[in-house]
Scaffold this active site. Structure first.
Site, short mmCIF file in Angstrom:
data_model
loop_
_atom_site.label_atom_id
_atom_site.label_comp_id
_atom_site.label_asym_id
_atom_site.label_seq_id
_atom_site.Cartn_x
_atom_site.Cartn_y
_atom_site.Cartn_z
N HIS A 55 0.85 -1.20 0.00
CA HIS A 55 0.00 0.00 0.00
C HIS A 55 0.88 1.24 0.00
O HIS A 55 2.09 1.14 0.11
CB HIS A 55 -1.00 -0.01 1.15
N HIS A 57 1.34 3.83 2.04
CA HIS A 57 1.84 4.56 3.22
C HIS A 57 3.37 4.65 3.20
O HIS A 57 4.05 3.71 2.81
CB HIS A 57 1.37 3.89 4.51
N ASP A 59 5.70 4.53 5.35
CA ASP A 59 6.56 3.56 6.04
C ASP A 59 6.66 2.23 5.27
O ASP A 59 7.35 1.31 5.71
CB ASP A 59 6.10 3.33 7.49
N HIS A 60 6.00 2.15 4.10
CA HIS A 60 6.10 0.94 3.27
C HIS A 60 6.76 1.20 1.91
O HIS A 60 7.19 0.27 1.26
CB HIS A 60 4.72 0.30 3.08
N HIS A 114 -7.52 -1.33 5.33
CA HIS A 114 -6.54 -0.38 5.89
C HIS A 114 -6.42 0.81 4.94
O HIS A 114 -6.49 1.96 5.35
CB HIS A 114 -5.21 -1.10 6.06
N ASP A 131 -0.28 -4.04 6.01
CA ASP A 131 -0.97 -3.62 7.23
C ASP A 131 -2.43 -4.08 7.23
O ASP A 131 -3.27 -3.50 7.92
CB ASP A 131 -0.92 -2.09 7.37
N HIS A 170 4.40 -5.06 10.17
CA HIS A 170 4.94 -4.50 11.42
C HIS A 170 5.10 -5.58 12.49
O HIS A 170 4.38 -6.57 12.50
CB HIS A 170 3.98 -3.44 12.00
FE FE Z 1 2.52 0.59 8.17
ZN ZN Z 2 -0.09 1.44 6.56
#
Ligand code: FE
Ligand code: ZN
Length: 257
Positions: A55, A57, A59-60, A114, A131, A170
């Protein structure tokens, strides 16, 4: 089954190197940052051919552009609806979209909840869930509805064999299982799994790679039909599963274990 190498990134993210041993072809799932991924590829002696993004985001996908600059011809996969939100995306996937990793066939599973464009990647008995599905839990509903998340978790991912190994985005497992224990204090499988994962975490080891079968026994978000789960959120046998999931997710948002 491809070889999976866990690459810790940022504070609690996981990127994964996925290696087809027969050909040495390799991809990386969710490179939060480029440095640890390049170091892992060097250490493992594999050349990266692709990034699989679950996805949009940050942090990915934070390492996408640096990796694309370092590796000419790198393919960057993501859901079609995430086009413009995933840096450097070159391939637009839809549900069921297939592509190769060496001799293995990879299949994209659209799992909104998500985010609207969330994708899980299934390959050779392994699934990368980003996520959407965590060990013992699920992601927050930032863009999707409880109905969508329920369908993604129990319908789409739930259709995979129980032996499928899950690699999520995560390291949230221990906190998730503490919540799961509060939800289902009478479920001994949760207690056993929590003890195992707490021991791993205490040694600084990753808890990822458990099977979907384990998740079905311990993850309350996959257990919305359980009377104990329903009682925890004050719902009875007639409530739709998605309503139970939504209430559980709200309870988790406010949970401080
Ligand atoms: Fe994440
Ligand atoms: Zn995420």
């Amino acid at each position: 089954m491809p070889r999976v190498v866990t690459v810790p990134c940022l504070s609690d993210n996981y990127a994964y190197l996925v290696v087809d041993e027969a050909t040495g072809a390799a991809a990386v799932v969710d490179p939060s940052e480029a440095g640890p991924v390049l170091a892992a590829a060097r250490r493992e002696g594999v050349g990266l051919g692709a990034i699989w993004c679950t996805h949009h985001h940050f942090d990915h996908v934070g390492g996408n552009e640096e990796l694309a600059a370092a590796v000419p011809g790198l393919r960057i996969y993501g859901h079609a609806s995430d086009w413009g939100r995933i840096p450097g995306q070159t391939e637009a996937l839809d549900h069921g979209g297939a592509f190769p990793l060496g001799t293995e066939e990879v299949r994209a599973l659209h799992v909104p909840g998500h985010t609207l464009g969330a994708v899980a990647y299934w390959v050779g008995g392994v699934v990368f869930t980003g996520d959407t599905l965590f060990h013992g839990g699920c992601g927050r509903l930032f863009e999707g509805t409880p109905e969508a998340m329920h369908r993604s978790l129990s319908g789409v991912l739930g259709a995979l064999p129980g032996s499928t190994r899950v690699y999520c985005g995560h390291e949230y497992t221990v906190a998730n299982l503490r919540f799961a224990r509060t939800v289902e204090p009478g479920n001994p499988a949760v207690e056993i799994r929590l003890a195992e994962c707490a021991a791993l975490a205490a040694r600084g080891q990753a808890t990822v790679g458990a099977t979907l079968g384990v998740e079905r026994r311990t993850n309350p978000f996959l257990r919305t039909s359980s009377p104990e789960v329903r009682a925890f959120v004050g719902l009875g046998p007639d409530a739709p599963d998605a309503e139970v999931l939504g209430a559980l997710r709200r309870a988790k948002d406010g949970f401080r274990g």
